[in-house]
Each structure stands twice: as structure tokens, then as C-alpha cells.
Design a protein around this motif. Sequence first.
Motif, PDB file in Angstrom:
ATOM      1  N   ILE A 181       5.846  -0.293   2.831  1.00 49.83           N
ATOM      2  CA  ILE A 181       6.662  -0.063   4.031  1.00 49.83           C
ATOM      3  C   ILE A 181       6.023  -0.878   5.167  1.00 49.83           C
ATOM      4  O   ILE A 181       4.829  -0.728   5.440  1.00 49.83           O
ATOM      5  CB  ILE A 181       6.723   1.430   4.393  1.00 49.83           C
ATOM      6  CG1 ILE A 181       7.299   2.244   3.224  1.00 49.83           C
ATOM      7  CG2 ILE A 181       7.544   1.637   5.654  1.00 49.83           C
ATOM      8  CD1 ILE A 181       8.726   1.879   2.840  1.00 49.83           C
TER       9      ILE A 181
ATOM     10  N   ARG B  83       1.864   7.026  -4.075  1.00 57.27           N
ATOM     11  CA  ARG B  83       1.014   6.362  -3.093  1.00 57.27           C
ATOM     12  C   ARG B  83      -0.313   7.083  -3.091  1.00 57.27           C
ATOM     13  O   ARG B  83      -0.357   8.305  -2.958  1.00 57.27           O
ATOM     14  CB  ARG B  83       1.653   6.376  -1.700  1.00 57.27           C
ATOM     15  CG  ARG B  83       0.857   5.553  -0.679  1.00 57.27           C
ATOM     16  CD  ARG B  83       1.596   5.322   0.628  1.00 57.27           C
ATOM     17  NE  ARG B  83       1.844   6.551   1.345  1.00 57.27           N
ATOM     18  CZ  ARG B  83       3.056   7.028   1.611  1.00 57.27           C
ATOM     19  NH1 ARG B  83       4.132   6.385   1.181  1.00 57.27           N
ATOM     20  NH2 ARG B  83       3.211   8.139   2.288  1.00 57.27           N
TER      21      ARG B  83
ATOM     22  N   ALA C 209       3.428   6.148   6.628  1.00 55.89           N
ATOM     23  CA  ALA C 209       4.243   5.486   5.603  1.00 55.89           C
ATOM     24  C   ALA C 209       3.788   4.049   5.365  1.00 55.89           C
ATOM     25  O   ALA C 209       3.866   3.533   4.254  1.00 55.89           O
ATOM     26  CB  ALA C 209       5.713   5.508   6.011  1.00 55.89           C
TER      27      ALA C 209
ATOM     28  N   PRO D  23      10.961   5.558   4.489  1.00 51.83           N
ATOM     29  CA  PRO D  23      10.185   6.319   5.476  1.00 51.83           C
ATOM     30  C   PRO D  23       9.701   5.406   6.599  1.00 51.83           C
ATOM     31  O   PRO D  23       9.740   4.181   6.482  1.00 51.83           O
ATOM     32  CB  PRO D  23       9.019   6.861   4.653  1.00 51.83           C
ATOM     33  CG  PRO D  23       8.906   5.964   3.471  1.00 51.83           C
ATOM     34  CD  PRO D  23      10.297   5.474   3.188  1.00 51.83           C
ATOM     35  N   SER D  24       9.271   6.006   7.686  1.00 51.99           N
ATOM     36  CA  SER D  24       8.763   5.211   8.805  1.00 51.99           C
ATOM     37  C   SER D  24       7.532   5.884   9.389  1.00 51.99           C
ATOM     38  O   SER D  24       7.230   7.040   9.085  1.00 51.99           O
ATOM     39  CB  SER D  24       9.847   5.031   9.876  1.00 51.99           C
ATOM     40  OG  SER D  24      10.295   6.291  10.333  1.00 51.99           O
TER      41      SER D  24
ATOM     42  N   GLU E 285      10.590  -0.305   7.517  1.00 51.79           N
ATOM     43  CA  GLU E 285      10.596   1.140   7.726  1.00 51.79           C
ATOM     44  C   GLU E 285      11.916   1.613   8.331  1.00 51.79           C
ATOM     45  O   GLU E 285      12.532   0.937   9.145  1.00 51.79           O
ATOM     46  CB  GLU E 285       9.426   1.560   8.618  1.00 51.79           C
ATOM     47  CG  GLU E 285       9.459   0.989  10.016  1.00 51.79           C
ATOM     48  CD  GLU E 285       8.261   1.426  10.861  1.00 51.79           C
ATOM     49  OE1 GLU E 285       7.482   2.278  10.414  1.00 51.79           O
ATOM     50  OE2 GLU E 285       8.116   0.895  11.983  1.00 51.79           O
TER      51      GLU E 285
ATOM     52  N   ASN F  94       3.015   1.504  -2.388  1.00 48.57           N
ATOM     53  CA  ASN F  94       3.708   2.446  -3.259  1.00 48.57           C
ATOM     54  C   ASN F  94       3.840   1.830  -4.650  1.00 48.57           C
ATOM     55  O   ASN F  94       4.424   0.757  -4.800  1.00 48.57           O
ATOM     56  CB  ASN F  94       5.103   2.754  -2.706  1.00 48.57           C
ATOM     57  CG  ASN F  94       5.045   3.433  -1.359  1.00 48.57           C
ATOM     58  OD1 ASN F  94       4.896   4.644  -1.256  1.00 48.57           O
ATOM     59  ND2 ASN F  94       5.148   2.641  -0.291  1.00 48.57           N
TER      60      ASN F  94
END
Length: 203
Positions: free
Chosen positions: A199, A134, A171, A166-167, A106, A176
Amino acid sequence: MSHAQDPTIGDDELATTKTAGYNPGEKKTLDEYTKLDAEDESLARWKASLGLDTASAAVDPNAPKLQLHSISLVSPSAPGGAVSIDLQQPKEQLEALKKNPLNVKEGVDYSVKIVFKVGNEILSGLKYVQVVKRAGVTVDRMEEMIGSYGPRAEPYEKKFASNEAPSGMLARSGTNTVRSRVVDDDGNVFADWTWAFKITKEW
């Protein structure tokens, strides 16, 4: 290279925009290109940039137009500098990529890189496009110019602009699913495959 695709990512989402000022013009064979007016200096430079001054003799007439070798997520913080997928695996193993996602730390900066080989003709106006979903919702879409390439024995590499992963807990909450495609400005699809990433807190 086309495999069973994720039905949630449709062809309409992978449609590319036309390159401004691009005119595909008349298609010529590799031999016709190599015999174009040698007195034209700019044309000679263009042919040399595509390797046409040396490559044509070594071209395999039965080679596929485009063969993908790998896709990588390149990041200075990744183990070995990148996490990669070998796209020359058997079909069954490529299908399993959707169930075995890559881990992406992330918040890191990363770039998508593809390695590919051009077979027996010049490919012009190539683009890479991917759609990321997602839980069935589109979270990202990327469209990048690859360029024009002539046949040669060695693979080409193309690294695209950097993105930030992303974090946060949201996320990290799911997988994904990515559908990737290599196309040209005429709408020809040279590769189409599905893969996945997650992530995570660490690579």
C-alpha cells in the motif's frame, strides 16, 4: 502452475467452502458432452454457453486443463486502468514476485481480475481464493466463484467484486504477501502461486 509457496500461508487457510446445491455428478469427456441429447433445449443452451457447439474441433488434446495468463488489480485511478502480473513468465521470475510487490494506492477501490484459458475438458465449479498476510498475520481472505467453462482457443476473463485498499501509516508499513489458488468444488487445485503488494501513497 504450482511454485514454491510462502510457508506462512498454509493449505488449511486456502480451503474453500462447498457451493450450496452443487453436485459434481459423473465426469464426462468433452466428446461425451458434445453428444448429449440434442433434443433437450436447456441442455443445448448450457452446452452453447460453454462453447461446446463450436469449440471441440479446435481443442488441443495435450493442452493443460487450465492455464493462467495474468492477474490484475483493476482500478479507475491506476495507470492504464490496472496493475498486472504476467503469470506466464519463467518460474524464476514468478518466484521474484514475492520480492517485487505491486504498488496499490491507499484508499482506492480495486477489483482482482484473472485471465485464463481452459484446455481440453469442461471445468465446473471453479473458484478463486486468496489469503493476504502482513508480518505473518492474516489481514484479508477472499473467496469468489469463477464458474464453469468449456475449452476454447481464446482466453476467458473474470473480474471479482470491488474492494477498498486500506489507508494510513499502518497500512503502508509493510509488504502484503498473497497466496492465490484456483480450485474446483471437488478440491482439485488448478493453479497455486504467491505474489505481493504494498500500500503506497501513489500508484
